[in-house]
Motif scaffolding. Structure first.
Motif, PDB file in Angstrom:
ATOM      1  N   SER A 104       0.857  -1.177   0.000  1.00  0.00           N
ATOM      2  CA  SER A 104       0.000   0.000   0.000  1.00  0.00           C
ATOM      3  C   SER A 104       0.896   1.229   0.000  1.00  0.00           C
ATOM      4  CB  SER A 104      -0.924   0.016   1.218  1.00  0.00           C
ATOM      5  OG  SER A 104      -1.710   1.195   1.249  1.00  0.00           O
ATOM      6  N   GLU A 105       0.718   2.070  -1.013  1.00  0.00           N
ATOM      7  CA  GLU A 105       1.496   3.308  -1.150  1.00  0.00           C
ATOM      8  C   GLU A 105       2.996   3.046  -1.027  1.00  0.00           C
ATOM      9  OE1 GLU A 105      -0.192   5.938   1.736  1.00  0.00           O
ATOM     10  OE2 GLU A 105      -1.989   6.307   0.524  1.00  0.00           O
ATOM     11  N   GLY A 106       3.437   1.973  -1.691  1.00  0.00           N
ATOM     12  CA  GLY A 106       4.851   1.663  -1.735  1.00  0.00           C
ATOM     13  C   GLY A 106       5.401   0.954  -0.516  1.00  0.00           C
ATOM     14  N   GLU A 107       4.562   0.671   0.464  1.00  0.00           N
ATOM     15  CA  GLU A 107       5.004  -0.003   1.687  1.00  0.00           C
ATOM     16  C   GLU A 107       4.398  -1.411   1.753  1.00  0.00           C
ATOM     17  OE1 GLU A 107       7.162   1.294   3.637  1.00  0.00           O
ATOM     18  OE2 GLU A 107       7.038   3.478   3.448  1.00  0.00           O
ATOM     19  N   LEU A 108       5.134  -2.312   2.404  1.00  0.00           N
ATOM     20  CA  LEU A 108       4.689  -3.689   2.551  1.00  0.00           C
ATOM     21  C   LEU A 108       4.075  -3.882   3.934  1.00  0.00           C
ATOM     22  CD1 LEU A 108       4.743  -6.462   1.086  1.00  0.00           C
ATOM     23  CD2 LEU A 108       6.872  -6.925   2.301  1.00  0.00           C
ATOM     24  N   TYR A 109       2.874  -4.469   3.980  1.00  0.00           N
ATOM     25  CA  TYR A 109       2.154  -4.660   5.241  1.00  0.00           C
ATOM     26  C   TYR A 109       1.821  -6.135   5.447  1.00  0.00           C
ATOM     27  CZ  TYR A 109       1.507   0.390   5.386  1.00  0.00           C
ATOM     28  OH  TYR A 109       1.721   1.754   5.443  1.00  0.00           O
ATOM     29  N   LEU A 110       1.906  -6.549   6.705  1.00  0.00           N
ATOM     30  CA  LEU A 110       1.510  -7.891   7.111  1.00  0.00           C
ATOM     31  C   LEU A 110       0.553  -7.768   8.285  1.00  0.00           C
ATOM     32  CD1 LEU A 110       1.827 -11.026   7.143  1.00  0.00           C
ATOM     33  CD2 LEU A 110       3.778 -10.692   8.671  1.00  0.00           C
ATOM     34  N   ARG A 111      -0.627  -8.403   8.180  1.00  0.00           N
ATOM     35  CA  ARG A 111      -1.605  -8.361   9.255  1.00  0.00           C
ATOM     36  C   ARG A 111      -1.672  -9.735   9.931  1.00  0.00           C
ATOM     37  NH1 ARG A 111      -4.360  -4.306   8.124  1.00  0.00           N
ATOM     38  NH2 ARG A 111      -5.488  -5.156   6.353  1.00  0.00           N
ATOM     39  N   LEU A 112      -1.520  -9.737  11.249  1.00  0.00           N
ATOM     40  CA  LEU A 112      -1.543 -10.954  12.040  1.00  0.00           C
ATOM     41  C   LEU A 112      -2.658 -10.877  13.073  1.00  0.00           C
ATOM     42  CD1 LEU A 112       2.299 -11.289  12.787  1.00  0.00           C
ATOM     43  CD2 LEU A 112       1.018 -12.322  10.904  1.00  0.00           C
ATOM     44  N   TRP A 113      -3.085 -12.041  13.564  1.00  0.00           N
ATOM     45  CA  TRP A 113      -4.069 -12.062  14.647  1.00  0.00           C
ATOM     46  C   TRP A 113      -3.868 -13.305  15.502  1.00  0.00           C
ATOM     47  CZ3 TRP A 113      -8.418 -15.567  14.654  1.00  0.00           C
ATOM     48  CH2 TRP A 113      -8.561 -16.332  13.490  1.00  0.00           C
ATOM     49  N   ASN A 114      -4.253 -13.169  16.744  1.00  0.00           N
ATOM     50  CA  ASN A 114      -4.055 -14.226  17.736  1.00  0.00           C
ATOM     51  C   ASN A 114      -5.404 -14.817  18.128  1.00  0.00           C
ATOM     52  OD1 ASN A 114      -3.437 -15.832  19.916  1.00  0.00           O
ATOM     53  ND2 ASN A 114      -2.647 -14.196  21.213  1.00  0.00           N
ATOM     54  N   PRO A 115      -5.709 -16.049  17.721  1.00  0.00           N
ATOM     55  CA  PRO A 115      -7.011 -16.644  18.050  1.00  0.00           C
ATOM     56  C   PRO A 115      -7.072 -17.260  19.442  1.00  0.00           C
ATOM     57  CG  PRO A 115      -5.755 -18.164  16.705  1.00  0.00           C
ATOM     58  CD  PRO A 115      -4.896 -16.929  16.856  1.00  0.00           C
ATOM     59  N   THR A 116      -5.965 -17.270  20.159  1.00  0.00           N
ATOM     60  CA  THR A 116      -5.903 -18.013  21.418  1.00  0.00           C
ATOM     61  C   THR A 116      -6.228 -17.123  22.608  1.00  0.00           C
ATOM     62  OG1 THR A 116      -3.567 -17.606  21.984  1.00  0.00           O
ATOM     63  CG2 THR A 116      -4.023 -19.308  20.334  1.00  0.00           C
TER      64      THR A 116
END
Length: 859
Positions: free
Chosen positions: A797-809
């Motif tokens: 997004s707009e030249g930047e790399l993003y990673l989305r994480l989530w914790n189900p525990t």
């Protein structure tokens, strides 16, 4: 005792369904008429402000067709904050779309609203059929500290605190009388206003009341609306023209400290219908939607992130997201609209699939993995076969298991496979066919090439995370499947037998435990509508029975077994005209099943083809659990929710009420077990399940098809009134052929995080692409070392790399980032991408049930 003086904030609004009991283009024409009237009323000072339903798609739909002078007028009113817009792109159903889709919905909606003016900062959720547990966390991630909602809330207070599982909370306004209140449109509006105030003030904890004046697809009547408000104000009640933001500001000024607190998802039908069986209506739409969500977030965005440097199709992707989300409004994805509406949804999905496939091929061509033109510089040219191919693992975890896909070779031959490190693999050939391969390069004539297409399966150990790994076809021998008539399939994990009733008996070799009656199919009558299941007074249940003899295909080494069999259900053709029971005429519905067992995975995978010829019925698949259970777990948007097993079912509802909800939602998996005994179920698009008690054990039942022919009816046993116009929808009977992907495994002590990861790999397995990735530095862009932590997006997004994480525990999880490249900086950001904190190293902790987004920078 002094009487309170109330202030009733009158918000002029229209709730806009893009499509429902009319198709989209008919509604859009109506939209032009409504907006023209709104603009005229605002300019004449008959209205002070108007809320355009909190979704930007309606404005886009209007701007596409309005005349230039009207575009100028409406945009001017938006800039003057006379027309209130945002924050959503569409008002989506929350349970039938992914959590990532909900985030992009807000992201794109607020971006568009701020482009034209300023987004209202209101979590506007007026007509969703219940609410997911993580909605407060999603809203807070975009700086929104409130919500306005109706369905799903069981409260005697119109003001409450709603908390997500991670502790995020928003002030929530419950609309006890709903959003549909076109009171000032009525001739006797004075009486109606007084009656409305009497109904809602008993719920109020302050002197600020809210009237959402308007309704579905309605325009304000001509005349001095503001004058009407002033006409009926008194010392006891003041009516003021307002907005949701102004109302919330007044509300916050006098809120008590002890507001009731509500936790997690909201699915109560005490005050309003939640219409729970939309989870299974037109399940083919749910399948198509999940397939497109997985193509977009599972393959297209990660592949572009891995391969693209500099040039990135940002607008193309945003328009693709918008095309996906146009299928997400509750009347669309829920399947409760006209047949024309749902045919158009299928067309959107088809178009989106074409877009995403093209973008994936562009990503491979940009990286030099394959060429789109004969004159290109990549090793693999358009007409070359798959003597060299790549496997894409989009996950941030290494992959251990089987790779399954299709390659084509110009010659029919025996072969083995070899990877970049020189390790050999002996593939199992699941099927092959002689056919023509078609290519149309950018700089050459399109051509067909004769060849053999092989469906191959081979096992890998530790396929790197976020990588393209090259494999070569080499000299050697394949593993072929031997075919025999047999009802038994056998691998290292299990022995499975097909019984005469079509159910499976499973012997688990690790524990010696036996499960009987698994994966049986049955149909019962359903005289409900697109919203609600309703059995007739004289119901009839029909189970499948085995047709012919099963066929087993097994590899020479016994590590792969395919079990093919066909079931037949002799069903009533439909219900009677009086809808009290079945007609005498019978039809045969056929179910063709292929079960795959592998010694490389504990998961038992099935492809189920249903040839449905019966109307007015509900088709389910059953899994006896071998025990009685008290609760289940299933996944929703960024959460794995613990659910009590609701085993008491009612069928007769009082007027204007629904029977208690017994079906539960699931995005991709269900965990139904007690003390290590039970079943884990995985699926695509089979989003409604129920726990049904039996004599000695409970049964997990999953709905596959609901065959109903009405948008809404007002004569259901299970709902005491209509939910929409009483229109016929013959295509809702789902006659024809439907194919489902599902899997199950015996309970094995896995955690919810482990099962969520397994479900994600099931939905988004590593994929075979043509091309040669050797020497392209396309391996392990990012990896995390904790399998309990899940990912939902990996994108630019707009030249930047993003990673989305989530914790189900329920526990805090620590993890470490690593990469084949040098990571120069990792910054944790909010969902709106505003900066939160920079990590000192490549380690972080993720609190229980928390969603976190990381901006990654590389040297």
């Amino acid at each position: 005792m002094t009487e309170k003086t109330y202030t009733c904030h009158v918000v002029f609004q229209t709730h806009w369904d893009r499509e429902w009991y009319l198709p989209f283009e008919v509604y859009r024409h109506r939209l032009t008429q409504v907006i023209d009237r709104i603009v005229d009323g605002l300019e004449r000072k008959e209205l002070e402000q108007f809320v355009l339903d909190g979704q930007m798609a309606a404005l886009e739909d209007y701007l596409e067709v309005c005349e230039p002078d009207m575009e100028e007028r409406i945009l001017s009113l938006i800039k003057e904050k006379k027309i209130i817009i945002g924050p959503w792109y569409v008002l989506a159903d929350e349970f039938l779309v992914s959590g990532e889709s909900l985030i992009r919905n807000l992201e794109i909606g607020m971006k568009l609203a701020n482009k034209y003016g300023k987004s209202q900062m209101v979590g506007y959720l007026p007509d969703t059929f219940g609410h997911v547990s993580q909605m407060p966390q999603l809203l807070k991630g975009f700086g929104i500290d409130n919500a306005i909602a109706w369905r799903g809330i069981d409260s005697d207070s119109s003001e409450l605190i709603w908390k997500a599982p991670d502790g995020s909370q928003v002030l929530t306004v419950f609309l006890p009388e709903g959003y549909y209140q076109p009171v000032l449109n009525e001739d006797s509006f004075q009486t109606s206003m007084a009656n409305y105030v009497e109904k809602v003030k008993g719920f109020a904890q302050t002197t600020a009341l809210l009237l959402t004046n308007g309704g579905d697809h309605l325009m304000p009547k001509h005349g001095d609306m503001l004058g009407k408000i002033n006409e009926i104000s008194s010392e006891e009640i003041q009516f003021v023209s307002s907005t949701y933001e102004d109302y919330l500001h007044s509300l916050k000024a006098e809120l008590p400290q002890d507001l009731p607190v509500y936790y997690g998802e909201l699915r109560s039908n005490k005050h309003a219908y939640v219409l729970p069986n939309v989870l299974s209506t037109r399940s083919y739409l749910k399948q198509q939607n999940q397939l497109m969500e997985d193509e977009l977030t599972g393959y297209t965005e990660p592949l572009l992130s891995l391969t693209t440097s500099g040039k990135y199709p940002a607008r193309y992707l945003e328009e693709s997201w918008k095309l996906l989300m146009k299928n997400h409004p509750h009347d669309s994805i829920c399947g409760c609209s006209l047949d024309e509406v749902h045919r158009e949804m299928e067309t959107r999905s088809m178009k989106l699939g074409q877009r995403l496939e093209s973008l994936q091929m562009e990503a491979l061509a940009t990286a030099g993995v394959q060429d789109a033109a004969e004159s290109g510089s990549a090793t693999r040219k358009p007409f070359e076969d798959n003597t060299v191919f790549t496997v894409f693992n989009p996950h941030v975890h290494s992959y251990f298991g089987t790779i399954r896909g299709t390659i084509w070779l110009k010659e029919d031959r025996e072969f083995s496979l070899v990877d970049e490190q020189g390790q050999y693999y002996q593939p199992t050939i699941l099927s092959k066919r002689n056919d023509r391969y078609f290519a149309s390069p950018l700089d050459a004539f399109p051509e067909f090439t004769e060849g053999t297409f092989y469906e191959v399966l081979f096992s890998v150990e530790g396929l790197p995370a976020t990588s393209l790994t090259t494999f070569l076809v080499a000299e050697g021998e394949c593993r072929n499947l031997a075919i025999k008539k047999d009802s038994v399939a056998d691998t290292d994990f299990y022995r499975i037998n097909v019984e005469n009733d079509g159910s499976l008996t499973l012997e688990e070799k690790r524990t010696g435990r036996t499960y009987k009656g698994l994966q049986s199919f049955y149909s019962s009558l359903d005289v409900g509508d697109e919203y609600t299941y309703s059995p007739p007074k004289h119901d009839i249940t029909t189970f499948g029975s085995l047709k012919g003899y099963p066929i087993v295909e097994q590899s020479e080494t016994g590590d792969i077994s395919l079990l093919h069999y066909t079931l037949e259900l002799n069903l009533p053709a439909s219900c009677r005209e009086d809808r009290l029971g079945p007609v005498e005429e019978k039809v045969k519905t056929e179910i063709q099943v292929t079960v795959m067992l592998s010694s490389h995975s504990p998961k038992i995978e099935s492809k189920v083809k249903v040839i449905n010829r019966a109307k007015d019925q509900r088709l389910r698949v059953r899994y006896p659990l071998g025990t009685s259970i008290e609760k289940t777990y299933s996944d929703t948007a960024f959460d794995v929710v613990e659910r009590p097993a609701k085993k008491i079912e009612e069928f007769d509802a009082p007027k204007q009420k629904e029977v208690p909800v017994v079906v539960e939602p699931s995005l991709s998996f269900i965990r139904a077990e007690q003390n290590g005994i039970g079943i884990h179920f995985f699926h695509r698009g089979l989003q409604e399940y129920q726990v049904v008690p039996d004599v000695k054990e409970d049964i997990l039942e999953v709905t596959m098809l609901r065959s109903v022919g009405w948008l809404s009816r007002d004569d259901l046993r299970t709902r005491g009134g209509g939910a929409g116009p009483g229109m016929e929808t013959p295509e809702g009977q789902c006659l024809g052929t439907y194919t489902f992907d599902l899997a199950f495994e015996p309970a094995s002590g896995c955690t919810n995080g482990n099962i969520a990861k397994s479900a994600h790999f099931y939905r988004v397995p590593p994929r075979i692409y043509p091309g040669d990735a050797r020497g392209k530095l396309l391996s392990r862009l990012v990896e995390i070392d904790n399998g309990e932590v899940q990912w939902s997006a990996f994108y630019c997004s707009e030249g930047e790399l993003y990673l989305r994480l989530w914790n189900p525990t329920e526990q805090e999880q620590s993890f470490q980032f690593s990469s084949g490249k040098e990571i120069s900086a990792i910054t944790k950001v909010r969902l709106d991408k505003s900066e939160l904190t920079m990590l000192n190293d490549q380690n972080d902790m993720l609190a229980s049930k928390c969603i976190a987004t990381y901006r990654l920078q590389f040297s």
